[in-house]
Scaffold this motif. Structure first.
Motif, PDB file in Angstrom:
ATOM      1  N   ALA A 101       0.951  -1.344  -0.051  1.00 44.46           N
ATOM      2  CA  ALA A 101      -0.022   0.038  -0.183  1.00 44.46           C
ATOM      3  C   ALA A 101       0.781   1.365   0.023  1.00 44.46           C
ATOM      4  CB  ALA A 101      -0.787  -0.152   1.204  1.00 44.46           C
ATOM      5  N   TYR A 102       0.381   2.207  -0.862  1.00 44.82           N
ATOM      6  CA  TYR A 102       1.119   3.362  -1.088  1.00 44.82           C
ATOM      7  C   TYR A 102       2.438   3.315  -1.441  1.00 44.82           C
ATOM      8  CZ  TYR A 102      -3.074   5.129   1.253  1.00 44.82           C
ATOM      9  OH  TYR A 102      -4.603   5.327   1.680  1.00 44.82           O
ATOM     10  N   THR A 103       3.151   2.384  -2.024  1.00 42.06           N
ATOM     11  CA  THR A 103       4.225   2.073  -2.605  1.00 42.06           C
ATOM     12  C   THR A 103       4.306   1.564  -3.954  1.00 42.06           C
ATOM     13  OG1 THR A 103       4.416  -0.191  -1.372  1.00 42.06           O
ATOM     14  CG2 THR A 103       5.186   1.809  -0.258  1.00 42.06           C
ATOM     15  N   ASN A 104       5.412   1.717  -4.609  1.00 40.68           N
ATOM     16  CA  ASN A 104       5.440   1.172  -5.922  1.00 40.68           C
ATOM     17  C   ASN A 104       5.973  -0.353  -5.901  1.00 40.68           C
ATOM     18  OD1 ASN A 104       4.071   3.222  -7.281  1.00 40.68           O
ATOM     19  ND2 ASN A 104       6.227   4.323  -7.068  1.00 40.68           N
ATOM     20  N   GLN A 105       6.426  -0.770  -4.605  1.00 36.85           N
ATOM     21  CA  GLN A 105       7.124  -2.042  -4.514  1.00 36.85           C
ATOM     22  C   GLN A 105       6.230  -3.324  -4.819  1.00 36.85           C
ATOM     23  OE1 GLN A 105       8.823  -2.717  -0.558  1.00 36.85           O
ATOM     24  NE2 GLN A 105       9.774  -4.732  -1.056  1.00 36.85           N
ATOM     25  N   THR A 106       6.556  -4.101  -5.732  1.00 34.98           N
ATOM     26  CA  THR A 106       5.801  -5.277  -5.999  1.00 34.98           C
ATOM     27  C   THR A 106       6.697  -6.537  -5.759  1.00 34.98           C
ATOM     28  OG1 THR A 106       4.725  -4.181  -7.807  1.00 34.98           O
ATOM     29  CG2 THR A 106       4.627  -6.557  -8.033  1.00 34.98           C
ATOM     30  N   ASN A 107       5.935  -7.298  -5.184  1.00 34.06           N
ATOM     31  CA  ASN A 107       6.238  -8.801  -4.656  1.00 34.06           C
ATOM     32  C   ASN A 107       5.759  -9.838  -5.374  1.00 34.06           C
ATOM     33  OD1 ASN A 107       8.722  -7.578  -3.288  1.00 34.06           O
ATOM     34  ND2 ASN A 107       7.502  -7.372  -1.389  1.00 34.06           N
ATOM     35  N   THR A 108       6.274 -10.921  -5.778  1.00 34.19           N
ATOM     36  CA  THR A 108       5.584 -12.296  -6.124  1.00 34.19           C
ATOM     37  C   THR A 108       5.574 -13.400  -5.138  1.00 34.19           C
ATOM     38  OG1 THR A 108       6.165 -11.694  -8.335  1.00 34.19           O
ATOM     39  CG2 THR A 108       5.440 -14.040  -7.989  1.00 34.19           C
ATOM     40  N   ILE A 109       4.451 -13.638  -4.804  1.00 34.95           N
ATOM     41  CA  ILE A 109       4.406 -14.642  -3.842  1.00 34.95           C
ATOM     42  C   ILE A 109       3.562 -15.791  -4.078  1.00 34.95           C
ATOM     43  CG2 ILE A 109       4.736 -13.224  -1.750  1.00 34.95           C
ATOM     44  CD1 ILE A 109       1.372 -13.428  -1.213  1.00 34.95           C
ATOM     45  N   CYS A 110       3.643 -17.168  -3.722  1.00 33.22           N
ATOM     46  CA  CYS A 110       2.398 -18.194  -4.143  1.00 33.22           C
ATOM     47  C   CYS A 110       1.181 -18.019  -3.207  1.00 33.22           C
ATOM     48  CB  CYS A 110       3.133 -19.639  -3.651  1.00 33.22           C
ATOM     49  SG  CYS A 110       2.186 -20.941  -4.198  1.00 33.22           S
ATOM     50  N   TRP A 111       0.198 -17.699  -3.957  1.00 24.47           N
ATOM     51  CA  TRP A 111      -0.969 -17.441  -3.254  1.00 24.47           C
ATOM     52  C   TRP A 111      -2.067 -17.939  -4.211  1.00 24.47           C
ATOM     53  CZ3 TRP A 111      -2.655 -17.157   1.458  1.00 24.47           C
ATOM     54  CH2 TRP A 111      -3.821 -16.362   1.679  1.00 24.47           C
ATOM     55  N   ILE A 112      -3.403 -17.552  -3.705  1.00 20.92           N
ATOM     56  CA  ILE A 112      -4.709 -18.239  -4.501  1.00 20.92           C
ATOM     57  C   ILE A 112      -4.927 -17.460  -5.607  1.00 20.92           C
ATOM     58  CG2 ILE A 112      -6.965 -18.904  -4.094  1.00 20.92           C
ATOM     59  CD1 ILE A 112      -6.651 -19.181  -1.128  1.00 20.92           C
ATOM     60  N   MET A 113      -4.925 -18.383  -6.594  1.00 22.99           N
ATOM     61  CA  MET A 113      -5.318 -17.362  -7.907  1.00 22.99           C
ATOM     62  C   MET A 113      -6.820 -17.057  -8.093  1.00 22.99           C
ATOM     63  SD  MET A 113      -1.957 -18.990 -10.096  1.00 22.99           S
ATOM     64  CE  MET A 113      -2.701 -18.135 -11.522  1.00 22.99           C
ATOM     65  N   ASP A 114      -7.318 -18.123  -7.928  1.00 22.69           N
ATOM     66  CA  ASP A 114      -8.861 -18.161  -8.289  1.00 22.69           C
ATOM     67  C   ASP A 114      -9.689 -17.199  -7.284  1.00 22.69           C
ATOM     68  OD1 ASP A 114     -11.203 -19.476 -10.297  1.00 22.69           O
ATOM     69  OD2 ASP A 114     -11.724 -19.826  -8.148  1.00 22.69           O
ATOM     70  N   VAL A 115     -10.274 -16.282  -7.701  1.00 18.11           N
ATOM     71  CA  VAL A 115     -11.110 -15.377  -6.808  1.00 18.11           C
ATOM     72  C   VAL A 115     -12.213 -15.949  -6.168  1.00 18.11           C
ATOM     73  CG1 VAL A 115     -12.180 -13.015  -6.665  1.00 18.11           C
ATOM     74  CG2 VAL A 115     -10.300 -13.200  -8.200  1.00 18.11           C
ATOM     75  N   PRO A 116     -13.122 -16.832  -7.000  1.00 17.96           N
ATOM     76  CA  PRO A 116     -14.049 -17.382  -6.099  1.00 17.96           C
ATOM     77  C   PRO A 116     -13.809 -18.279  -5.120  1.00 17.96           C
ATOM     78  CG  PRO A 116     -14.725 -16.989  -8.554  1.00 17.96           C
ATOM     79  CD  PRO A 116     -13.213 -16.756  -8.247  1.00 17.96           C
ATOM     80  N   PHE A 117     -12.758 -19.019  -5.453  1.00 19.28           N
ATOM     81  CA  PHE A 117     -12.075 -20.038  -4.560  1.00 19.28           C
ATOM     82  C   PHE A 117     -11.680 -19.425  -3.229  1.00 19.28           C
ATOM     83  CE2 PHE A 117      -8.861 -22.648  -2.684  1.00 19.28           C
ATOM     84  CZ  PHE A 117      -9.526 -23.975  -2.547  1.00 19.28           C
ATOM     85  N   PHE A 118     -11.065 -18.365  -3.272  1.00 21.56           N
ATOM     86  CA  PHE A 118     -10.298 -17.679  -2.389  1.00 21.56           C
ATOM     87  C   PHE A 118     -11.465 -17.128  -1.156  1.00 21.56           C
ATOM     88  CE2 PHE A 118      -9.547 -13.183  -0.697  1.00 21.56           C
ATOM     89  CZ  PHE A 118      -8.386 -13.721   0.234  1.00 21.56           C
ATOM     90  N   TYR A 119     -12.648 -16.469  -1.804  1.00 22.21           N
ATOM     91  CA  TYR A 119     -13.792 -15.926  -1.064  1.00 22.21           C
ATOM     92  C   TYR A 119     -14.448 -17.027  -0.454  1.00 22.21           C
ATOM     93  CZ  TYR A 119     -12.705 -11.068  -2.284  1.00 22.21           C
ATOM     94  OH  TYR A 119     -12.012 -10.091  -2.374  1.00 22.21           O
TER      95      TYR A 119
END
Length: 212
Positions: A60-78
């Motif tokens: 938040a409020y930065t331009n720093q971007t990181n890549t992590i292993c996370w849930i890609m499917d939005v319906p599955f996440f919610y």
């Protein structure tokens, strides 16, 4: 953690009529079965569409971007992740509120006219903090990990929840020590009471005293 909340509710709130047949077996089926269903669904659909993978996040409020292993499917996440966690969190928070209220009522009833209320209040605070870790309330910090407080909340989330098992260990040790102290105190009180009420044999049977 939800099962622990149910157990605390039966012990401290409901108290009476809490006997259930095969209690541990039923709790084990629920505790392992419900997560097992979620994992089974995840494994069943993983070949249809990818659920996990590299995901880019921007602080938040930065331009720093990181890549992590996370849930890609939005319906599955919610549906499978956030909703499941939210239900457990709301349930455990309600149980924590009821148990805390019950503890405060018991302490107020038992400490009327007794000194040392400050120490009792401190013990109550420690008990509530222990229950907070035991029921996983610290996981609720995940709800506040968005916006300008993103980074500090993530640090607190990682610290508290990585030490959750250690906090539970300390809480159980403190509870066990208190139980041992109570047992020892009761034994001393019982011994003193038995000594004061028992009559010596020479008083009960003065004729048996050779000195008379």
């Amino acid at each position: 953690m939800a099962i622990e909340a149910v157990h605390l509710y039966l012990l401290l709130v409901k108290v009476f009529n809490t006997y259930y047949r095969h209690y541990i077996a039923k709790l084990s089926v629920i505790g392992w079965g419900v997560p097992g269903i979620i994992v089974g669904v995840s494994l069943a659909v993983k070949d249809i569409k990818p659920l996990y993978g590299p995901t880019k996040i921007t602080m938040a409020y930065t331009n720093q971007t990181n890549t992590i292993c996370w849930i890609m499917d939005v319906p599955f996440f919610y549906g499978m992740n956030l909703a499941y966690f939210a239900l457990i969190f709301v349930f455990n928070s309600g149980i924590l509120l009821m148990v805390t209220t019950q503890i405060c009522q018991l302490q107020c009833y038992g400490s009327k006219g007794k000194p040392g209320k400050a120490s009792l209040a401190w013990k109550d605070i420690c008990t509530v903090l222990g229950l907070t870790c035991l029921l996983g309330i610290t996981w609720g910090l995940a709800f506040f990990s968005y916006g300008y407080v993103n980074l500090p909340i993530l640090y607190l989330f990682s610290i508290f929840n990585s030490l959750q098992g250690f906090f539970i260990f300390l809480w159980i040790c403190g509870t066990a020590r208190k139980d041992r102290d109570d047992v020892a105190k009761n034994k001393i009180t019982s011994a003193a009471l038995n000594t004061s009420t028992a009559k010596p044999k020479e008083e009960m049977y003065p004729g048996n005293n050779p000195d008379q």
